[in-house]
Scaffold this active site. Structure first.
Site, mmCIF file in Angstrom:
data_model
loop_
_atom_site.group_PDB
_atom_site.id
_atom_site.type_symbol
_atom_site.label_atom_id
_atom_site.label_comp_id
_atom_site.label_asym_id
_atom_site.label_seq_id
_atom_site.Cartn_x
_atom_site.Cartn_y
_atom_site.Cartn_z
ATOM 1 N N GLY A 218 -8.351 4.540 1.722
ATOM 2 C CA GLY A 218 -8.501 3.086 1.813
ATOM 3 C C GLY A 218 -7.158 2.399 1.774
ATOM 4 O O GLY A 218 -6.133 3.019 2.052
ATOM 5 N N ASN A 219 -7.152 1.131 1.442
ATOM 6 C CA ASN A 219 -5.890 0.404 1.325
ATOM 7 C C ASN A 219 -6.028 -0.667 0.260
ATOM 8 O O ASN A 219 -7.097 -0.828 -0.336
ATOM 9 C CB ASN A 219 -5.466 -0.174 2.680
ATOM 10 C CG ASN A 219 -6.493 -1.151 3.208
ATOM 11 O OD1 ASN A 219 -6.722 -2.196 2.625
ATOM 12 N ND2 ASN A 219 -7.130 -0.793 4.327
ATOM 13 N N ARG A 220 -4.967 -1.391 0.023
ATOM 14 C CA ARG A 220 -4.925 -2.297 -1.136
ATOM 15 C C ARG A 220 -5.388 -3.715 -0.840
ATOM 16 O O ARG A 220 -5.189 -4.611 -1.641
ATOM 17 C CB ARG A 220 -3.501 -2.311 -1.694
ATOM 18 C CG ARG A 220 -3.157 -0.976 -2.340
ATOM 19 C CD ARG A 220 -1.676 -0.824 -2.534
ATOM 20 N NE ARG A 220 -1.128 -1.915 -3.325
ATOM 21 C CZ ARG A 220 0.161 -2.075 -3.564
ATOM 22 N NH1 ARG A 220 1.025 -1.212 -3.070
ATOM 23 N NH2 ARG A 220 0.572 -3.077 -4.288
#
Ligand code: C5P
Length: 426
Positions: A218-220
């Site tokens: 995923g990412n932030r």
């Protein structure tokens, strides 16, 4: 940390709000409502009914608004108080609106300052019912609400369903929370052409691409930017669909939220919502890659290195090119860590966008997981507009300001519910 720019003050700043408080236990929440509105720059004139004073004192409101709280139709030295307040109001809110207040308002009674003012004002009126669920469900209360909801310029906001006072079981009758009421008032102040009724599609948040039942790539992205855009578009009157990856955020008020997890789920949800959308704003940070395989059970560690093979996800924004509504305004985001304008400009062309919002997450106060953003807007004509460091909510407002003239004449949908002209502050 850089000093934090304030929360959006539009459309509340410098607007006159009359806050009518009737006698219900939810009146304690109205103090917070008055405080929130005052913090947003509104001038809040509170009017209490005589029974409201059994629950909360005028002094509490005066302390948070810095203005006199009114209680009587017959104040010494100001015989036309009701007319003055009614005329000066940009919006009138009654919170809590009790069963008795709704009955009075539905039938045009004018026995005290608040009900008189309701007859005298031409401003939009937002009623926030709050009462015991048996009282709310009563056929007479429902009939009163029907009359009021049909009245031009009137909006009934809520109630929510939840726990009742006096140890009663759950039911409909809880007043909306102050933050939700603030948004309804924002819409009463800001809605108008070309946004009223306009179908707007927004994507937000990250996507999660599962590796196994417990892990993901995923990412932030926090989703804050897209959520702020969705909320601001709804406030302007749009019919907003928000397609969101997993975030910790509450759904924006009034917005239809579709929660998805993976890029492919987001793509399917976008494909469904796209037909008819007149403004499309893709603020989601879609994972570019996903694990080629998802294990059915948790991957065990065995001391050896573990390799993940990734495959490309679809570019959702590019894929929409074939099915966009003719004339729709399409906006993308570009997160760049170098050559911001050149790279974002290339994406604007490749993805056939009307506008791209570029930002560099390495800049202080920009990017993921912060409340602020510093962005540059690029359009098809090669214009670039660098915005200062702003709250994400204010970036959303500026972006919608920029989109507004791009919405075609056919985008001017029906006017806001209720026939009264709405004044707007931008
Ligand atoms: O190419 P890049 O990922 O920088 O483009 C960002 C823009 O494209 C954003 O508007 C984002 O929401 C959208 N996007 C997409 N699907 C992807 C990747 C990005 O819709 N797979």
């Amino acid at each position: 940390m850089a000093s934090r720019p304030l929360t959006p003050r539009r459309p509340w700043e410098d607007r006159r709000v009359v806050l009518g408080v009737a006698g219900g236990i939810a009146a304690y929440k109205s103090v917070e409502l008055a405080r929130n509105l005052t913090r947003l720059g509104a001038q809040v004139d509170v009017v209490l009914t005589s029974s409201a004073k059994e629950f909360v004192t005028p002094l509490s409101f005066e302390a948070v608004t810095g203005r006199a709280a009114h209680q009587s139709l017959f104040s010494a030295g100001d015989s036309a108080l009701h007319i003055r307040l009614a005329r000066e109001a940009d919006v009138v809110c009654v919170a809590p609106a009790t069963a008795n207040l709704l009955a009075e308002a539905a039938h045009g009674f004018a026995g005290d300052l608040l009900t008189t003012l309701l007859l005298a004002t031409e401003a939009p009126v937002v009623l926030c019912p709050a009462m015991n669920h048996h009282m709310f469900r009563h056929v007479q209360t429902q009939a009163n609400l029907e009359v009021l909801a049909r009245r031009p310029g009137y909006l009934v906001a809520g109630p929510a369903t939840g726990a009742m006072a006096y140890g009663e079981e759950e039911g409909p009758g809880r007043m909306l929370e102050p933050e939700e009421i603030v948004e309804h008032l924002g819409r009463a102040l800001a809605a108008g052409p070309p946004w009223s009724g306009l179908p707007v599609l927004v994507t937000a948040g990250p996507t999660r691409e599962p590796l196994d039942p417990v892990r993901f790539v995923g990412n932030r992205s926090s989703g804050r930017m897209g959520y702020a855009i969705a909320q601001a578009a709804w406030r302007r009157g749009a019919a907003v669909t928000l397609i969101s990856g997993p975030t910790a955020l509450d759904a924006p008020v009034g917005v239809e939220r579709v929660v998805v997890e993976t890029a492919r789920e987001m793509q399917a949800a976008v494909a469904k919502a796209l037909p008819g959308s007149r403004v499309v704003i893709m603020a989601a940070a879609v994972a570019d890659f996903r694990p080629a395989a998802t294990e059915a059970s948790k991957i065990k560690r065995n001391g050896a290195p573990f390799e993940i093979v990734l495959e490309a996800n679809p570019d959702i924004l590019v894929e929409t090119r074939r099915s966009r509504t003719p004339g729709a305004v399409v906006v993308g985001f570009a997160l760049e860590t170098g050559d911001l304008v050149t790279n974002a400009g290339a994406k604007l062309k490749d993805k056939a966008l009307d506008l791209i919002v570029a930002n560099d997450p390495r800049e202080e106060g920009s990017g993921f997981e912060v409340e602020t953003n510093r962005v540059t807007l690029l359009d098809q004509e090669g214009n670039t507009e660098e915005l200062p460091l702003l709250s994400k909510a204010e970036v959303a407002e500026r972006l919608l300001d920029r989109i507004e003239p791009m919405i075609g004449a056919t985008g001017a949908a029906s006017r806001t519910k209720g026939g009264r002209p709405r004044s707007r502050s931008r």
